[in-house]
Design an enzyme around this catalytic site. Structure first.
Site, PDB file in Angstrom:
ATOM      1  N   LYS A   1     -22.911 -91.003 119.596  1.00 15.83           N
ATOM      2  CA  LYS A   1     -23.348 -89.203 119.329  1.00 15.83           C
ATOM      3  C   LYS A   1     -22.002 -88.801 119.664  1.00 15.83           C
ATOM      4  CE  LYS A   1     -26.275 -85.624 120.828  1.00 15.83           C
ATOM      5  NZ  LYS A   1     -27.670 -85.038 121.036  1.00 15.83           N
TER       6      LYS A   1
ATOM      7  N   SER B   1     -30.718 -82.769 118.471  1.00 11.55           N
ATOM      8  CA  SER B   1     -29.635 -82.259 118.681  1.00 11.55           C
ATOM      9  C   SER B   1     -28.991 -83.203 118.205  1.00 11.55           C
ATOM     10  CB  SER B   1     -29.121 -82.035 119.624  1.00 11.55           C
ATOM     11  OG  SER B   1     -28.819 -82.967 120.434  1.00 11.55           O
TER      12      SER B   1
ATOM     13  N   SER C   1     -34.301 -85.052 121.606  1.00 11.24           N
ATOM     14  CA  SER C   1     -32.948 -85.012 120.823  1.00 11.24           C
ATOM     15  C   SER C   1     -32.756 -86.568 120.740  1.00 11.24           C
ATOM     16  CB  SER C   1     -31.167 -84.047 121.371  1.00 11.24           C
ATOM     17  OG  SER C   1     -31.454 -82.205 121.895  1.00 11.24           O
TER      18      SER C   1
END
Lengths: 105, 480
Positions: B82, B157, B181
């Site tokens: 990420k 996310s 997330s």
């Protein structure tokens, strides 16, 4: 569940004030949008704002950590030139910013 | 077994073969780069694909194997990170204009551990700006698409990491989970996602969103691969003062241990209003599968969980408003000129942050401001105490808890983008775990009425990763 009334509805002026505190410039149109959206979120949060929680201790952090210390020994830190290379403006190995004197506090 | 639709072998198989000299790390990385080339234009899982450095790292792994060395438990395994995890000298954007082009001067601890374990970083994945969102629609660089249906969001996310695994771009990925997330996008993309106990995985080098909630964790196509990755990244780190200093048990052994005698409670508060009937039915089927495998299944109650969403959307923005004060145009990131430092800061932040980030900064600033602190932030911290107490009571009767990961399957682009509260409601099942600092994971368990994947959430008490993974292993087998 409680006698305490939930806080009064969010106003446009309050959003403008909060934006200024957070150093965010917002247009009048954005102010209208944000006021409506933030009011809806705070309205949802009214379910806890109205709870009677006297005597309940707050939890700011999930772990029972107090004063985490490290050994007092010399270690390598970030390379100064590498750090300064990421800055928008530098001068004499320091971060350069526009005027700060003469501003309102 | 590989993830459905995934052309890649498991991470465990890749590492075993590379270590044995039976597979080339370079060929493995090339195959995954080929998969990325074929579909990334549609999916947009990545902010940056690191083809050259991945090939070089893979060649180095192959050379070490040839020299008789063992590169480690993730030898030659491609992994996607990420893009809020710092990688030295490699752009780390948080999908925000304010950090566009920034190259961190250090690696996150998880990045260092991955390298030590022989993993190969193949790219940095897209996210909602600063991890604030549930669909990746808040990315400054455009949304990621769900590999199961490109008309739908991948969740967020960590949507890019979930999509990268679901699309077969990498067998493993790392994400971060502040209110769901990791688990929510894992559920929506049909992969495994784990939010470990707060403090189990070092956050040094994770760009901070809400510091009392943020936790790094794995995405994988299988429960076994998620456990393998967790074993590599878990453990004490002196560079993170919130890191738990305890030995890490074997997570991979837990996966096949079965659930005989395990006490499983279905969280009744997370099975009612707002949960789609087809999703609820899958959770009930999961409970039946666990019971059939020898678990003792009952109904659990966590009454304060119903206040989790409200508490979270005061606490997380409050912490974010403080954490994101550092983006001021002085030391790194975007600067927009102004006559004074104050004007420069306001111009930089206004140009650099997107709408959702501004919304949360303002919400948090308001919740912390004089006159409202007690009514909002203070109340939220007390609700957090209630949630922890209710979980503690539930875990006296049960070893793990069960719920949906998300109220619905993956929704369509634009469906919730203009209504922040509707978007926040997609995190209602995952948020209580973060407030309690406990572990939870999402395991794919069949499909909803629309054919999209459904994730079942397994929750566990603090450092309860072993029983959580035991249940996950059984559900994975039952879903085959």
């Amino acid at each position: 569940m409680s006698d305490a009334p939930p806080p009064v509805a969010l106003t446009r002026d309050e959003v403008a004030h909060v934006a200024a505190l957070a150093k965010l410039a917002v247009t009048p149109e954005e102010l209208d949008t944000y006021t409506g959206q933030l009011a809806a979120i705070l309205d949802h949060a009214a379910d806890i704002a109205g709870l009677d929680l006297d005597g309940v201790a707050p939890t700011a952090h999930p772990l029972p950590l107090v004063n985490v210390l490290r050994a007092d020994e010399v270690r390598a830190t970030l390379d100064r030139d590498e750090v300064l290379a990421a800055a928008p403006a530098t001068e004499d190995h320091r971060f350069r910013v526009p005027a700060i004197l003469g501003e309102e506090p | 077994m590989t993830a459905p639709g995934s052309p890649t072998p498991t991470a465990a198989a890749i590492a075993a073969e590379v270590r044995a000299g039976a597979r080339s790390a370079r060929a493995t990385v090339d195959a995954h780069l080929g998969a990325i080339d074929a579909a990334e234009a549609t999916i947009h899982a990545f902010n940056l694909v690191l083809a050259d450095s991945a090939r070089a790292a893979a060649d180095a792994i192959d050379a070490r194997v040839a020299a008789g060395e063992d590169p480690g438990p993730l030898a030659g395994v491609p992994i996607a990170l990420k893009d809020n995890l710092c990688t030295r000298g490699v752009p780390t954007t948080c999908s925000s204009r304010i950090l566009e082009g920034w190259r961190p001067p250090y690696d996150a601890t998880v990045v260092t551990r991955l390298a030590t374990a022989g993993a190969v970083v193949i790219g940095k994945t897209n996210l909602d700006e600063f991890a604030m969102g549930s669909s990746t629609e808040n990315s400054a660089f455009g949304p990621t698409r769900n590999p199961r249906d490109p008309e739908r969001v991948p969740g967020g996310s960590s949507g890019g990491s979930a999509a990268a695994v679901a699309a077969g771009f990498a067998p493993l990925a790392l994400g971060s989970d502040t209110g769901g997330s990791i688990r929510q996008p894992a559920a929506l993309c049909g992969v495994v996602g784990v939010k470990p106990t707060y403090g189990l995985v070092s956050r040094y080098g994770l760009v901070a969103f809400a510091s009392s909630l943020d936790q790094i964790g794995p995405f994988a196509g299988t429960v076994g691969d998620a456990a393998l990755l967790l074993e590599v990244i878990a453990g004490h780190d002196p560079l993170d003062s919130t890191s738990i200093d305890q030995p890490v048990p074997s997570y991979t052994e837990a996966v096949g241990a079965g659930v005989d005698g395990l006490r499983v409670g279905i969280v009744s508060e997370l099975m009612g209003e707002g949960i789609a009937p087809d999703v609820r039915a899958r959770v009930e089927a999961a409970a039946e599968a666990l019971a059939a495998a020898g678990a003792e299944v009952g109904e659990a109650s966590v009454p304060a969980a119903t206040f989790g969403l409200s508490a979270y959307y005061l606490i997380a923005p409050a912490e974010a408003s403080s954490n994101l004060a550092r983006y001021d145009g002085v030391r790194y990131g975007l600067r927009v000129d102004g006559a004074t430092t104050s004007e420069m800061m306001e111009a930089s932040r206004s140009a650099g942050f997107g709408a959702e980030v501004k919304r949360r900064i303002m919400l948090g600033t308001y919740a912390l401001s004089a006159g409202y602190y007690d009514a909002f932030y203070g109340k939220a911290l007390k609700v957090r105490t209630l949630i922890i107490a209710d979980f503690a009571a539930a875990y006296e009767r049960f070893d793990v808890l069960l719920s949906p990961t998300t109220p619905t399957t993956a929704f369509r682009f634009g469906e919730k983008a203009d209504d922040p509260l509707a978007m926040y409601l997609s995190d209602v099942c995952t948020i209580p775990t973060n407030l309690a600092g406990q572990p939870a994971m999402s395991v794919p368990f069949g499909s909803g009425a629309d054919g999209m994947p459904v994730g079942v959430q397994i929750l566990a008490p603090t450092l309860g990763e072993v029983p959580m993974l035991r249940a996950a292993g059984v559900l994975e087998e039952a879903a085959k």
